[in-house]
Design an enzyme around this catalytic site. Structure first.
Site, mmCIF file in Angstrom:
data_model
loop_
_atom_site.group_PDB
_atom_site.id
_atom_site.type_symbol
_atom_site.label_atom_id
_atom_site.label_comp_id
_atom_site.label_asym_id
_atom_site.label_seq_id
_atom_site.Cartn_x
_atom_site.Cartn_y
_atom_site.Cartn_z
ATOM 1 N N ASP A 106 0.999 -1.678 0.251
ATOM 2 C CA ASP A 106 -0.083 -0.160 -0.380
ATOM 3 C C ASP A 106 1.023 0.967 0.596
ATOM 4 O OD1 ASP A 106 -2.623 0.824 0.495
ATOM 5 O OD2 ASP A 106 -2.601 -0.584 1.161
ATOM 6 N N ASP A 213 -2.990 4.419 -2.591
ATOM 7 C CA ASP A 213 -4.081 5.026 -1.222
ATOM 8 C C ASP A 213 -4.612 6.028 -1.291
ATOM 9 O OD1 ASP A 213 -5.410 4.339 1.389
ATOM 10 O OD2 ASP A 213 -4.603 6.505 1.746
ATOM 11 N N GLU A 271 -6.393 4.589 -5.810
ATOM 12 C CA GLU A 271 -8.133 4.141 -5.215
ATOM 13 C C GLU A 271 -8.808 5.611 -6.090
ATOM 14 O OE1 GLU A 271 -9.977 3.946 -0.553
ATOM 15 O OE2 GLU A 271 -8.267 5.646 -0.740
ATOM 16 N N HIS A 346 -10.467 -3.716 3.232
ATOM 17 C CA HIS A 346 -10.403 -3.414 4.266
ATOM 18 C C HIS A 346 -11.594 -2.198 4.873
ATOM 19 C CE1 HIS A 346 -8.237 -0.877 2.669
ATOM 20 N NE2 HIS A 346 -7.808 -0.309 4.071
ATOM 21 N N ASP A 347 -12.473 -1.706 3.539
ATOM 22 C CA ASP A 347 -13.182 -0.422 4.195
ATOM 23 C C ASP A 347 -14.811 -0.602 3.630
ATOM 24 O OD1 ASP A 347 -10.758 0.978 4.003
ATOM 25 O OD2 ASP A 347 -10.620 1.876 2.272
HETATM 26 C C1 GLC Z 1 -7.903 4.498 2.104
HETATM 27 C C2 GLC Z 1 -8.161 3.408 3.073
HETATM 28 C C3 GLC Z 1 -8.514 3.518 4.298
HETATM 29 C C4 GLC Z 1 -7.797 5.044 5.118
HETATM 30 C C5 GLC Z 1 -7.639 6.666 4.082
HETATM 31 C C6 GLC Z 1 -6.953 6.923 4.868
HETATM 32 O O1 GLC Z 1 -8.996 5.210 2.106
HETATM 33 O O2 GLC Z 1 -7.924 2.471 2.058
HETATM 34 O O3 GLC Z 1 -8.797 2.683 5.295
HETATM 35 O O4 GLC Z 1 -8.917 4.915 6.036
HETATM 36 O O5 GLC Z 1 -7.607 5.981 3.000
HETATM 37 O O6 GLC Z 1 -5.375 6.539 4.437
#
Ligand code: GLC
Ligand code: CA
Length: 612
Positions: A106, A213, A271, A346-347
């Protein structure tokens, strides 16, 4: 329309590979402290290999105070101590490579932890050389002299995106927790420090790329204006129009490629929330422009989220899911762009619970139905730990205060309870209804659903995840005796076995499933989802000569009938896979009845046909 991809572009390893996401805290504990760790992951790489995984994605395992489960990094070049060491990571990288698998990490570079040395320096004085590495602004003042944050932006974790710093009398920006200050990408020196520390350091150790991310948030609008008011009852407003997809976003990504990524053979998957326009997404994923290999566009996982806030669950109907899938399948057709197929991470809540049925009598068929759908989709396929055994959401009885751990859900819940008491003062029933609704929304959509310990076996009350007597760091799902890896491993009809065979089947027909074109039938049908995949003709002359697959899925608890497309359209179809043990026999019965094209699908039944 862009030029079609040259056939050589099919050779990229990251297109045909199946990726699997590991959440280190919850995958496997090796030393009995109740927390997952890297040696734990190492002990399970063979599980991944047997499943058919080609690319392992490890969520943040870097040094971190763990305000946001490691997405708050205090040192990119070190491993969170309870997870292991740099040597452990090297062993994991090597173990993946030894099995012919790739490994990606990540890349969390929109923000750091407030404990990062860079931020400690930045906040130490107004004239520190790293002051400008983060986003600092002076306050505004209301007419009565009250100090106010520079803008009305709402943080993802509730409250303002601005934190007042007493020492230097300025605010700093944090889109997430106040312990996660945003880096200032406008500063060139900062960008190059990020490239070195977060990227080169790991690429040199052999990692094969990154899941990036918040990839579209590095470039913010620099005028820092208030976001439009959508919820007048509070000061803070959703503000992604101000900080997502900002003016220099594409420039930064091009620079990152030139400076770092071009020198390695990498996969990058960004993302990408808040980006509904396919033309815009194509800018990020077009091969010609080399910004990223692919992205996670968010529409599929946003289904059911509230318009004003994520955890205000909104009922939805199947046509929305179908249109979403179709849109993000078709947008690359005829272009040189690439896409992803996924519905968990994971979200998010668990897919069986969100999109299908987690009722005991339906959940296995549901898990296989979704596997059937996903493995037939074009793009790089991503599965999330536990999805391969059909793990489901936590039950509604779990307590937000005791059982939930996630800062996003817990903060939202407390803010919502407070707001309810303020806005509905005196009306106890209304307050209770509001609280129940928020709890229900978090139970469906909450991130903790995906973060419960991986269910390996029924050997102890922690599902074999840890040996610790007090159990895991987070509550284990109550249903682990019924849903676990060991139980499914020896069972040819299990969800796990279904995934294994579907992943192999997908690869053996890559032209159809990984690269094919997508066609949706009956978009408005609220019960069933029918789509076709066809091979992409190599040239005009070959058109019509391709192969077709048709997938029919019943998204209800009841029997439904579907019509297969006519032989003119897709060729003569034969059943290849079904998610019921007797799908093949049932299909024979259907075939001899009626028009020959009609099929009866039982609750959550899915079938896949191919033209011969
Ligand atoms: C992304 C991650 C998430 C995190 C956020 C801040 O959305 O997937 O889990 O809380 O970024 O880094
Ligand atoms: Ca451990």
């Amino acid at each position: 329309m862009a030029t079609p991809a040259p056939s050589s572009s099919r050779e990229a390893w990251w297109k045909e590979g199946t990726a699997y996401q590991i959440y280190p805290a919850s995958f496997k504990d090796s030393n009995g402290d109740g927390l997952g760790d890297i040696p734990g992951i190492l002990s399970k790489v063979d599980h991944l290999k047997e499943l058919g995984v080609d690319i392992v994605w490890v969520s943040p395992m870097f040094e971190s105070p763990q305000i946001d489960m490691g997405y708050d990094i205090s040192n990119y070049e070190a491993v969170h101590e309870p997870y292991g060491t740099l040597e452990d990571m090297q062993a994991l990288i090597d173990a993946c490579h030894a099995r012919g698998m790739k490994i990606i990490l990540d890349l969390v570079i929109n923000h750091t932890s407030a404990e990062h040395a860079w931020f400690k320096e930045s906040r130490s004085s107004l004239d520190n050389p790293k002051r400008d590495w983060y986003i600092w602004k002076p306050p505004r003042y209301a007419a009565d002299g009250t100090r106010m944050p520079p803008t009305n932006w709402r943080s993802y974790f509730s409250g303002s995106t601005w934190e007042w710093d007493e020492l230097t009398q300025e605010y700093y920006l944090h889109l997430f927790a106040k312990e996660m200050p945003d880096l200032n990408w406008e500063n060139e020196e900062t960008r190059h420090a990020i490239y070195n520390s977060a990227m080169r350091f790991w690429l040199e150790r052999g990692v094969d790329g990154f899941r990036i991310d918040c990839v579209n948030m590095y470039s913010k609008r620099v005028d820092f204006q208030d976001a439009p008011i959508v919820d007048a009852s509070v000061f803070e407003q959703p503000a992604w129009s101000e900080y997502a997809n900002g003016p220099r976003m594409h420039e930064f990504l091009r620079e990152m490629n030139l400076a770092v990524l071009d020198k390695y053979d990498t996969l990058t998957v960004g993302e990408l929330p808040h980006t509904p326009d396919p033309q815009h997404v194509l800018k990020y994923v077009g091969a010609g422009d080399k910004q990223m290999s692919m992205v996670f566009q968010f529409d599929i996982v946003d289904i059911g989220q509230g318009a004003s806030a994520k955890y205000r669950f909104t009922e939805w109907k199947l046509p929305q899911l179908k249109a979403t899938v179709a849109k993000w399948q078709q947008f690359i057709e005829g272009t040189d762009g690439w896409t992803t197929a996924f519905c968990e991470n994971h979200d998010q809540g668990r897919s069986v619970s969100r999109y299908a049925s987690d009722a005991p009598e339906h959940r296995e068929h549901s898990a296989k139905l979704l596997a059937l759908m996903l493995t037939a989709l074009t793009g790089t396929l991503f599965i999330y730990q536990g999805q391969e055994i059909g793990m489901i959401n936590v039950p509604p009885s779990w307590s937000i205060d005791e059982d939930y751990q996630d800062i996003e859900s817990v903060n939202f819940y407390h803010a919502a309870v407070k707001a309810a008491h303020e806005n509905m003062a005196g009306d106890e029933d209304a307050i209770q209804r509001e609280i129940d609704y928020i709890k229900r929304s978090i139970q469906i959509l909450g991130r903790d659903n995906a973060r419960t310990p991986m269910q390996w076996d029924a050997s102890n009350k922690s599902a074999g995840f840890t040996d610790r007597t007090e159990g895991a760091w987070m509550r284990t799902h109550d249903l682990y005796p019924e849903i676990n890896v060991a139980k499914q491993q020896g069972d040819p009809n299990s969800v796990l076995s279904f995934w294994k065979s579907m992943l192999r089947f997908r690869k053996s027909h890559a032209d159809l499933f990984i690269y094919g074109n997508f066609r949706l039938y009956e978009p408005d049908n609220e019960q069933t989802f029918t789509f076709a995949k066809t091979t992409v003709p190599a040239g005009e002359a070959a058109s019509g000569a391709g192969q077709a697959a048709v997938v029919v899925l019943n998204f209800t608890d009841e029997d439904q009938t579907v019509d297969l497309p006519s032989a003119d359209e897709t060729g003569t179809l034969r059943l290849v896979v079904g998610n019921y043990i007797d799908s093949a026999a049932a299909d024979e019965v259907d075939k001899s009845a009626g028009s020959g094209r009609q099929r009866k699908l039982r609750s959550w039944e899915g079938r896949l046909y191919m033209s011969s």
